[in-house]
Design an enzyme around this catalytic site. Structure first.
Site, PDB file in Angstrom:
ATOM      1  N   GLY A  10       0.824  -1.195   0.000  1.00  0.00           N
ATOM      2  CA  GLY A  10       0.000   0.000   0.000  1.00  0.00           C
ATOM      3  C   GLY A  10       0.859   1.246   0.000  1.00  0.00           C
ATOM      4  O   GLY A  10       2.083   1.189   0.118  1.00  0.00           O
ATOM      5  N   LYS A  16       0.119   0.278   7.003  1.00  0.00           N
ATOM      6  CA  LYS A  16       0.799  -1.019   6.884  1.00  0.00           C
ATOM      7  C   LYS A  16       1.631  -1.348   8.121  1.00  0.00           C
ATOM      8  O   LYS A  16       1.593  -2.476   8.606  1.00  0.00           O
ATOM      9  CB  LYS A  16       1.713  -1.025   5.648  1.00  0.00           C
ATOM     10  CG  LYS A  16       1.016  -0.760   4.338  1.00  0.00           C
ATOM     11  CD  LYS A  16       1.966  -0.807   3.164  1.00  0.00           C
ATOM     12  CE  LYS A  16       3.166   0.106   3.267  1.00  0.00           C
ATOM     13  NZ  LYS A  16       2.858   1.535   3.195  1.00  0.00           N
ATOM     14  N   SER A  17       2.397  -0.383   8.617  1.00  0.00           N
ATOM     15  CA  SER A  17       3.301  -0.660   9.744  1.00  0.00           C
ATOM     16  C   SER A  17       2.541  -0.990  11.012  1.00  0.00           C
ATOM     17  O   SER A  17       2.919  -1.919  11.743  1.00  0.00           O
ATOM     18  CB  SER A  17       4.229   0.536   9.988  1.00  0.00           C
ATOM     19  OG  SER A  17       5.055   0.739   8.874  1.00  0.00           O
ATOM     20  N   ASP A  36      10.941  -0.374   5.702  1.00  0.00           N
ATOM     21  CA  ASP A  36      11.686   0.405   6.694  1.00  0.00           C
ATOM     22  C   ASP A  36      12.856  -0.394   7.260  1.00  0.00           C
ATOM     23  O   ASP A  36      13.965   0.129   7.394  1.00  0.00           O
ATOM     24  CB  ASP A  36      10.763   0.867   7.822  1.00  0.00           C
ATOM     25  CG  ASP A  36       9.720   1.866   7.344  1.00  0.00           C
ATOM     26  OD1 ASP A  36       9.952   2.543   6.321  1.00  0.00           O
ATOM     27  OD2 ASP A  36       8.661   1.969   7.998  1.00  0.00           O
TER      28      ASP A  36
END
Length: 194
Positions: A10, A16-17, A36
């Site tokens: 996305g 998302k995280s 990340d």
């Protein structure tokens, strides 16, 4: 038996995280190996690495991105083959200056592994509110209205893509999204095609 792989794809700030952390909070051996975590291993001159945004704005970095994606998915495959479940939050797209498809790289490198591909949706208004609330020291474009780079992400990240599951993380709480993924995971205990 290999671990399961959940790919969350996305736009930045779509949730998302936080969803990945909610999946980990359910227990088990979930490793969070996403953009990340991977980019934290890179030297500054290769950044934003696999987080390169759509629009072909950095053709000088694209040859490196085409090498970084296979490395990323190779490492992910090693974790899964070692028995770890892996959740990976990414912003994959095909909108580069030169032809490149990270989805094809993913399919090749994760072949014969149990993979669930989840599309993460989020309304632009929610994404912009999150960007304004936490601009991450200037990393996120957060001006008034919808800046062009943000619109490009929204347009490119899901273009032509089919998912096993779509979640709107502008409407769902992270724990709710994690429960929906958990409910579908038994379908992916055996090898899945991506």
């Amino acid at each position: 038996m290999p671990g399961r792989i959940v790919i969350l794809n996305g736009a930045p700030r779509s949730g998302k995280s936080t969803l990945a952390r909610a999946i980990q909070a359910q227990g088990g051996t979930w490793l969070n190996w996403g953009v990340d975590a991977f980019n934290a291993t890179l030297p500054p001159h290769l950044l934003p690495g696999i987080g390169l945004r759509p629009g072909g704005e950095r053709p000088d970095l694209e040859p490196q991105v085409a090498l970084l994606y296979p490395a990323f998915f190779n490492a992910l495959a090693v974790f899964a083959r070692s028995g770890f479940d892996v959740v990976a939050e990414l912003g994959m797209h095909r909108d580069y200056a030169a032809p490149f498809d990270p989805f094809a790289v993913m399919a090749e490198r994760l072949a014969r592994l149990p993979v669930m591909l989840v599309g993460i949706d989020c309304a632009l208004e929610v994404i912009m509110a999150r960007r304004r609330a936490d601009p991450a020291q200037g990393l996120y474009v957060a001006g008034p209205g919808i800046p062009a780079p943000v619109q490009r992400w929204q347009d490119a990240v899901h273009a032509g893509r089919t998912y096993h599951l779509r979640l709107d993380m502008g409407r769902l709480e992270p724990a709710q999204g994690a429960l929906q993924i958990e409910a579908r995971l038994p379908e992916f205990d055996c090898v899945s095609s991506i």
